[in-house]
Design a protein around this motif. Structure first.
Motif, PDB file in Angstrom:
ATOM      1  N   MET A   6       0.928  -1.117   0.020  1.00  0.00           N
ATOM      2  CA  MET A   6       0.194   0.157   0.345  1.00  0.00           C
ATOM      3  C   MET A   6       1.073   1.222   0.038  1.00  0.00           C
ATOM      4  O   MET A   6       2.076   1.269   0.628  1.00  0.00           O
ATOM      5  N   ILE A   7       0.382   2.517  -0.447  1.00  0.00           N
ATOM      6  CA  ILE A   7       1.460   3.513  -1.118  1.00  0.00           C
ATOM      7  C   ILE A   7       0.280   4.676   0.192  1.00  0.00           C
ATOM      8  O   ILE A   7      -1.155   4.315   0.047  1.00  0.00           O
ATOM      9  N   GLU A   8       0.897   5.873   0.702  1.00  0.00           N
ATOM     10  CA  GLU A   8      -0.152   6.605   2.358  1.00  0.00           C
ATOM     11  C   GLU A   8       0.494   8.047   1.714  1.00  0.00           C
ATOM     12  O   GLU A   8       1.326   8.231   0.841  1.00  0.00           O
ATOM     13  N   ALA A   9      -0.638   8.884   2.022  1.00  0.00           N
ATOM     14  CA  ALA A   9      -0.012   9.636   1.522  1.00  0.00           C
ATOM     15  C   ALA A   9      -1.341  11.000   2.465  1.00  0.00           C
ATOM     16  O   ALA A   9      -2.154  10.442   3.162  1.00  0.00           O
ATOM     17  N   ASP A  10      -0.526  11.722   2.872  1.00  0.00           N
ATOM     18  CA  ASP A  10      -1.566  12.981   3.665  1.00  0.00           C
ATOM     19  C   ASP A  10      -2.008  13.795   3.744  1.00  0.00           C
ATOM     20  O   ASP A  10      -0.923  14.923   2.600  1.00  0.00           O
ATOM     21  N   LEU A  11      -2.641  14.060   3.588  1.00  0.00           N
ATOM     22  CA  LEU A  11      -2.858  16.113   2.960  1.00  0.00           C
ATOM     23  C   LEU A  11      -3.893  16.086   4.325  1.00  0.00           C
ATOM     24  O   LEU A  11      -4.443  16.282   5.352  1.00  0.00           O
ATOM     25  N   ARG A  12      -2.522  17.515   5.012  1.00  0.00           N
ATOM     26  CA  ARG A  12      -3.161  18.783   6.432  1.00  0.00           C
ATOM     27  C   ARG A  12      -4.263  19.832   5.930  1.00  0.00           C
ATOM     28  O   ARG A  12      -3.161  20.233   5.171  1.00  0.00           O
ATOM     29  N   ILE A  13      -4.947  20.387   6.836  1.00  0.00           N
ATOM     30  CA  ILE A  13      -5.487  21.797   5.845  1.00  0.00           C
ATOM     31  C   ILE A  13      -5.697  22.547   7.511  1.00  0.00           C
ATOM     32  O   ILE A  13      -6.390  21.360   8.094  1.00  0.00           O
ATOM     33  N   SER A  14      -6.274  23.659   7.045  1.00  0.00           N
ATOM     34  CA  SER A  14      -5.998  24.180   8.384  1.00  0.00           C
ATOM     35  C   SER A  14      -6.592  25.352   8.387  1.00  0.00           C
ATOM     36  O   SER A  14      -6.823  25.671   7.149  1.00  0.00           O
ATOM     37  N   GLY A  15      -7.652  25.682   9.075  1.00  0.00           N
ATOM     38  CA  GLY A  15      -8.253  26.650   8.931  1.00  0.00           C
ATOM     39  C   GLY A  15      -9.672  26.776   9.268  1.00  0.00           C
ATOM     40  O   GLY A  15      -9.877  26.549   8.819  1.00  0.00           O
ATOM     41  N   THR A  16      -9.973  28.261   8.175  1.00  0.00           N
ATOM     42  CA  THR A  16     -11.438  28.173   8.046  1.00  0.00           C
ATOM     43  C   THR A  16     -11.812  27.375   6.840  1.00  0.00           C
ATOM     44  O   THR A  16     -13.015  26.222   7.069  1.00  0.00           O
ATOM     45  N   VAL A  17     -10.985  26.875   6.186  1.00  0.00           N
ATOM     46  CA  VAL A  17     -11.085  25.950   5.168  1.00  0.00           C
ATOM     47  C   VAL A  17     -11.282  24.385   5.690  1.00  0.00           C
ATOM     48  O   VAL A  17     -11.953  23.923   5.245  1.00  0.00           O
ATOM     49  N   ALA A  18     -10.852  24.435   6.644  1.00  0.00           N
ATOM     50  CA  ALA A  18     -10.944  23.104   6.994  1.00  0.00           C
ATOM     51  C   ALA A  18     -12.181  23.181   8.558  1.00  0.00           C
ATOM     52  O   ALA A  18     -12.928  21.534   7.739  1.00  0.00           O
ATOM     53  N   GLU A  19     -12.211  23.970   8.631  1.00  0.00           N
ATOM     54  CA  GLU A  19     -13.750  23.803   9.201  1.00  0.00           C
ATOM     55  C   GLU A  19     -14.701  23.460   8.234  1.00  0.00           C
ATOM     56  O   GLU A  19     -15.736  22.775   8.846  1.00  0.00           O
ATOM     57  N   VAL A  20     -15.056  24.493   7.217  1.00  0.00           N
ATOM     58  CA  VAL A  20     -16.069  24.542   6.332  1.00  0.00           C
ATOM     59  C   VAL A  20     -15.233  22.483   5.444  1.00  0.00           C
ATOM     60  O   VAL A  20     -16.784  22.391   5.497  1.00  0.00           O
ATOM     61  N   ALA A  21     -14.147  22.620   5.168  1.00  0.00           N
ATOM     62  CA  ALA A  21     -13.642  20.677   4.120  1.00  0.00           C
ATOM     63  C   ALA A  21     -14.316  20.130   4.377  1.00  0.00           C
ATOM     64  O   ALA A  21     -14.599  19.055   3.943  1.00  0.00           O
ATOM     65  N   VAL A  22     -13.959  19.345   5.784  1.00  0.00           N
ATOM     66  CA  VAL A  22     -13.917  18.612   6.793  1.00  0.00           C
ATOM     67  C   VAL A  22     -15.603  18.281   6.666  1.00  0.00           C
ATOM     68  O   VAL A  22     -15.864  16.355   5.957  1.00  0.00           O
ATOM     69  N   PRO A  23     -16.437  18.472   6.914  1.00  0.00           N
ATOM     70  CA  PRO A  23     -18.161  18.372   6.909  1.00  0.00           C
ATOM     71  C   PRO A  23     -18.251  17.527   5.420  1.00  0.00           C
ATOM     72  O   PRO A  23     -18.807  16.866   5.126  1.00  0.00           O
ATOM     73  N   ALA A  24     -17.893  18.419   4.681  1.00  0.00           N
ATOM     74  CA  ALA A  24     -18.429  18.639   2.983  1.00  0.00           C
ATOM     75  C   ALA A  24     -17.590  17.735   2.278  1.00  0.00           C
ATOM     76  O   ALA A  24     -17.917  16.547   1.771  1.00  0.00           O
ATOM     77  N   ILE A  25     -16.118  17.077   2.679  1.00  0.00           N
ATOM     78  CA  ILE A  25     -15.900  15.652   2.086  1.00  0.00           C
ATOM     79  C   ILE A  25     -15.869  14.641   3.109  1.00  0.00           C
ATOM     80  O   ILE A  25     -15.770  13.465   2.063  1.00  0.00           O
ATOM     81  N   SER A  26     -16.011  14.359   4.423  1.00  0.00           N
ATOM     82  CA  SER A  26     -16.183  13.255   4.692  1.00  0.00           C
ATOM     83  C   SER A  26     -17.290  12.382   4.389  1.00  0.00           C
ATOM     84  O   SER A  26     -16.891  11.033   4.256  1.00  0.00           O
ATOM     85  N   PRO A  27     -18.333  12.891   3.484  1.00  0.00           N
ATOM     86  CA  PRO A  27     -19.151  11.170   3.173  1.00  0.00           C
ATOM     87  C   PRO A  27     -18.277  10.698   1.745  1.00  0.00           C
ATOM     88  O   PRO A  27     -18.244   9.887   1.741  1.00  0.00           O
ATOM     89  N   GLY A  67      -6.713  21.958  12.491  1.00  0.00           N
ATOM     90  CA  GLY A  67      -7.193  21.271  11.436  1.00  0.00           C
ATOM     91  C   GLY A  67      -7.608  20.504  11.599  1.00  0.00           C
ATOM     92  O   GLY A  67      -8.369  19.547  12.259  1.00  0.00           O
ATOM     93  N   ALA A  68      -7.332  19.818  10.608  1.00  0.00           N
ATOM     94  CA  ALA A  68      -7.265  18.169   9.850  1.00  0.00           C
ATOM     95  C   ALA A  68      -6.439  17.743   9.408  1.00  0.00           C
ATOM     96  O   ALA A  68      -6.117  18.370   8.804  1.00  0.00           O
ATOM     97  N   LEU A  69      -6.903  15.998   9.279  1.00  0.00           N
ATOM     98  CA  LEU A  69      -5.627  15.638   8.216  1.00  0.00           C
ATOM     99  C   LEU A  69      -5.885  14.354   7.566  1.00  0.00           C
ATOM    100  O   LEU A  69      -7.107  13.500   8.021  1.00  0.00           O
ATOM    101  N   ILE A  70      -6.205  14.005   6.451  1.00  0.00           N
ATOM    102  CA  ILE A  70      -7.144  13.311   5.541  1.00  0.00           C
ATOM    103  C   ILE A  70      -5.757  12.516   5.094  1.00  0.00           C
ATOM    104  O   ILE A  70      -4.415  12.756   4.873  1.00  0.00           O
ATOM    105  N   HIS A  71      -5.802  11.208   5.487  1.00  0.00           N
ATOM    106  CA  HIS A  71      -5.092  10.151   5.423  1.00  0.00           C
ATOM    107  C   HIS A  71      -5.741   9.000   4.328  1.00  0.00           C
ATOM    108  O   HIS A  71      -6.597   8.731   4.371  1.00  0.00           O
ATOM    109  N   ILE A  72      -4.786   8.490   3.449  1.00  0.00           N
ATOM    110  CA  ILE A  72      -5.446   8.455   1.633  1.00  0.00           C
ATOM    111  C   ILE A  72      -4.190   7.523   2.138  1.00  0.00           C
ATOM    112  O   ILE A  72      -3.353   6.966   2.077  1.00  0.00           O
ATOM    113  N   GLU A  73      -4.778   5.599   1.751  1.00  0.00           N
ATOM    114  CA  GLU A  73      -4.298   4.674   1.138  1.00  0.00           C
ATOM    115  C   GLU A  73      -4.612   3.853   0.138  1.00  0.00           C
ATOM    116  O   GLU A  73      -5.786   4.382  -0.144  1.00  0.00           O
ATOM    117  N   ALA A  74      -3.571   4.042  -1.238  1.00  0.00           N
ATOM    118  CA  ALA A  74      -4.360   2.788  -2.123  1.00  0.00           C
ATOM    119  C   ALA A  74      -2.863   1.776  -2.562  1.00  0.00           C
ATOM    120  O   ALA A  74      -2.329   1.614  -2.341  1.00  0.00           O
TER     121      ALA A  74
END
Length: 79
Positions: free
Chosen positions: A1-22, A41-48
């Motif tokens: 498996m290959i992994e990547a982490d996207l870290r987002i912070s600030g106001t965009v994290a507050e709005v983006a996380v609920p929007a992209i959670s589904p 903020g938030a951490l998006i962890h992707i495994e592929a």
């Protein structure tokens, strides 16, 4: 498996996380994603299974975040 982490912070994290959670909860054959909140903020962890799937997932999340940020900028009240 290959992994990547996207870290987002600030106001965009507050709005983006609920929007992209589904999107993170969708079952895809070659990727899995989890989203967690951090102190700044938030951490998006992707495994592929392969680089093509990882690149597609990263691009998808980045595009969603960019659109959310653009909408936020358009709707700000100028003072």
């Amino acid at each position: 498996m290959i992994e990547a982490d996207l870290r987002i912070s600030g106001t965009v994290a507050e709005v983006a996380v609920p929007a992209i959670s589904p999107e993170a909860n969708r079952e895809l054959p070659r990727t899995s994603t989890s989203i967690s909140y951090t102190d700044d903020g938030a951490l998006i962890h992707i495994e592929a299974k392969d680089t093509t799937a990882l690149r597609a997932a990263i691009n998808s999340y980045l595009e969603c975040i960019r659109v959310i940020e653009d909408i936020g900028n358009l709707t700000k009240v100028k003072k």
